[in-house]
Design a protein around this motif. Structure first.
Motif, PDB file in Angstrom:
ATOM      1  N   ASP A   1      57.848  39.820  66.761  1.00  0.00           N
ATOM      2  CA  ASP A   1      56.884  40.455  65.854  1.00  0.00           C
ATOM      3  C   ASP A   1      55.560  39.691  65.824  1.00  0.00           C
TER       4      ASP A   1
ATOM      5  N   GLN B   1      51.855  41.068  67.085  1.00  0.00           N
ATOM      6  CA  GLN B   1      50.682  41.043  66.221  1.00  0.00           C
ATOM      7  C   GLN B   1      49.492  40.378  66.933  1.00  0.00           C
TER       8      GLN B   1
ATOM      9  N   ASP C   1      50.373  47.845  65.767  1.00  0.00           N
ATOM     10  CA  ASP C   1      50.983  46.514  65.695  1.00  0.00           C
ATOM     11  C   ASP C   1      50.154  45.513  64.901  1.00  0.00           C
TER      12      ASP C   1
END
Length: 664
Positions: free
Chosen positions: A142, A146, A209
């Motif tokens: 994650d 990002q 994202d």
């Protein structure tokens, strides 16, 4: 430490050249040094990868630095004229004088010379980051997604900056391999629509994202709010006349295949209209998202500084408007900011350094009369000063109640104990000599400018400025023969009221805006007007800005025959008239923020607007009679070729596939 991928690349090239030079030594080629550093090493862990991310962010243009900033483009600012005469720094002003050239281009974003960031080098750094970020082992998927999204957005943004300046550009989607062919190395400029499509698609790809909103410890990094706002700006530029059907300027600017670089769609055609509709969808989405994340127009909600408390109590509504406008930029990361340019503490040469006045000797504390961090010379042109509205929210030339015949007559402001002075408390000094054109103006005028008879809020004081020689804010040859406001008009918009002289540590620190909420509202007004003409919906978007500025609604004043003179009456009822009003509103709201130049360029009005010399008062004169004499300060020159910037001759000679911008 930010790792410089360009330097590393150059080291690799040098190493490869050395290896080929020694290719006859077979044994040497079999040796792999134990301490060889590879690009993979730069992504060994999260901390090192973060340095790579920071390196990409460092490519954002340095518009906070007075000599690097393109905010000097247009006719808002006039800096230290000796610097421009000597061709040293202040490149934005030198471009406006007509000094742009193809042998050594100024603010050359294409190749990164003459005070510009190298956009293509930064894009290659972004590509390197995207290629190697998956190697980092101490990051979650994650987190990587990002960061990847941020770099994709920045990569698109840097391409957009190039499109702004050059129109058709080369697209660098991936870095070249060592085995690249000549065809891959020597690329051509792409059609304008293809360039915009690339940027738009890459921003859209990045948005899912990104974080919805940035955390406090990540201020300055990109979130969905910023990405959607910039996407709306990109869409607006694509729809604007410079890029959306432009036969008159670029109808004969052809690619190698014989087709024009620019779209040739007629105004009102299906493709022309579709671009405006897509811009409207983008700005609506950006506004909805930003408002959902708590973004709004800035309103000052604290108590005023002690030096303003009495006037605040006596003239509260006016002072509240003034404070909202005065603190809008310098109150760090307030709710109006969507994205801003951060910079390192201690970095000198900022717009704040150049525009803050020196603290007069009459003050008993503080660092007095020093040029350190208070250069006292980045000021406003007469044109920008005159552009602000009257207190009725109309241009001077359109306001029937404004005494234009006596604008240049010196006059004394009302005395402190008079009834006439009450609405001026905190705005103008009582019983002081000034000039008529400074009276009865809108609150943004007094919040943004430093004028004779006004107040300068800085050095933790409220300084009573007079601006002519030997007075606060004015010329003092005992300190500097050249550091003074050459037009006699200061700009305090980027000066924090607590910023002091002598050292950067005494300054208020704030980001410089890249985009803020007011821009989205005025973009929406512009797009609606271009699509459908005047409507209450357009007026409502403009009025959001005017309400904060403390001036009447646009539809009220432009339709009032008692306020608006006959030639201008009801101008808001036509598409062309309302466009002028929107552009005027933008030029005031975003004064000194670099907006007006691009607005004028987008509508192909630059040759009409930017060939007029900029003027000002006699900034180095003593006494009001000598000071208030309007004179030409600097000639300006803008030709059709200046709509697109030149690629350097070095680049052109290196790559025969490049076609030069017209006229260069």
């Amino acid at each position: 430490m930010n790792y410089d991928f360009r330097k590393y690349r150059d080291k690799l090239i040098a190493l490869v050249m050395a290896l080929f030079t020694l290719s006859a030594c077979a044994d040497f080629l079999d040796i792999v040094p134990d301490n060889t550093i590879t690009l993979e090493d730069y992504f060994a862990n999260k901390e090192m990868a973060y340095n790579g991310l920071s390196n990409v962010y460092a490519g954002i243009p340095n518009n906070h630095l007075i000599h690097n900033t393109e905010w000097l483009l247009g006719d808002d600012w006039l800096g230290q004229m000796n610097a421009t005469i000597a061709q040293s720094g202040l490149v934005g002003t030198r471009i406006m004088e007509g000094s742009q050239n193809s042998s050594s281009p100024l603010l050359a974003y294409w190749e990164g010379s003459n005070y510009a960031t190298d956009m293509y080098e930064t894009i290659r750094s972004a590509n390197t980051f995207l290629q190697y970020i998956d190697l980092v082992k101490d990051m979650s998927d994650d987190e990587k997604k990002q960061w990847i999204a941020q770099v994709k957005f920045l990569k698109a943004y840097f391409h957009f900056i190039l499109i702004q300046h050059y129109g058709p550009i080369t697209i660098v989607d991936e870095n070249l391999s060592p085995n690249a062919t000549a065809e891959e190395l020597f690329v051509s400029r792409k059609k304008v629509d293809e360039c915009f499509d690339y940027v738009i698609n890459l921003i859209k790809e990045s948005i899912p994202d990104l974080n919805n909103d940035i955390m406090e410890d990540q201020l300055g990094m990109v979130d969905q709010t910023a990405a959607k706002a910039i996407l709306a700006r990109v869409m607006l530029f694509r729809a604007s006349p410079l890029f959306n059907g432009n036969k008159d300027l670029f109808g004969d600017f052809y690619d190698h295949d014989g087709s024009p670089f620019f779209p040739m769609d007629e105004e009102g055609s299906a493709r022309w209209t579709q671009k405006w509709k897509e811009a409207l969808d983008a700005v609506n989405d950006a506004i909805a998202h930003a408002e959902g994340e708590g973004r709004r127009l800035y309103e000052f909600e604290e108590q005023p500084y002690k030096f303003d408390q009495d006037d605040w109590n006596a003239n509260t509504e006016t002072m509240r408007h003034l404070y909202s406008l005065r603190m809008l930029i310098v109150d760090p990361w307030n709710k109006e900011y969507i994205w801003g340019r951060t910079y390192s503490m201690g970095q000198g040469g900022t717009i704040q350094d150049a525009s803050n006045i020196r603290l007069p000797r009459t003050f008993t504390s503080g660092v007095q009369e020093t040029t350190a961090n208070s250069w006292n010379w980045a000021g406003a042109t007469f044109q920008m000063m005159a552009r602000y509205y009257t207190r009725n929210g109309l241009p001077i030339e359109a306001d029937r109640t404004y005494d234009r015949n006596n604008m240049y007559r010196t006059v004394s402001t009302p005395e402190a104990d008079s009834e006439e002075y009450k609405p001026l408390q905190g705005i103008l000094q009582p019983g002081i000599m000034t000039i008529n054109i400074y009276l009865n103006r809108e609150p943004r005028f007094y919040a943004n400018l430093g004028i004779t008879g006004g107040y300068w809020r800085g050095h933790q004081y409220r300084i009573e400025t007079q601006m002519y020689g030997g007075t606060p804010g004015g010329y003092d040859p005992s300190i500097s023969q050249t550091d003074f406001f050459w037009t006699g008009i200061g700009v305090q918009k980027f000066v924090h009221p607590e910023s002091k002289s002598g050292h950067w540590i005494r300054q208020g620190h704030f980001p410089y805006p890249i985009i803020r909420m007011a821009d989205l509202y005025l973009m929406k007004a512009e797009i609606l007007n271009e699509l459908n003409g005047p409507s209450q919906q357009v007026y409502d978007e403009i009025n959001k800005i005017r309400q904060r500025a403390g001036i009447p609604k646009v539809e009220d004043v432009w339709s009032d025959p008692n306020l608006c003179s006959g030639l201008y009456l009801n101008r808001h009822l036509t598409k062309e008239g309302l466009r002028e009003i929107i552009m005027r509103e933008r030029s005031i709201e975003f004064a000194f923020e670099g907006s007006r130049y691009w607005d004028v360029v987008r509508y192909k009005r630059a040759t009409a607007e930017f060939n007029t010399p900029v003027t000002g008062w006699r900034g180095n004169s003593f006494g009001s009679q000598n000071f208030f004499r309007l004179e030409v300060k600097q000639r300006r020159r803008f030709l059709n070729r200046n709509y697109l910037w030149p690629i350097s001759l070095d680049e052109m000679n290196t790559n025969a596939n490049l076609i030069q911008s017209p006229g260069w």
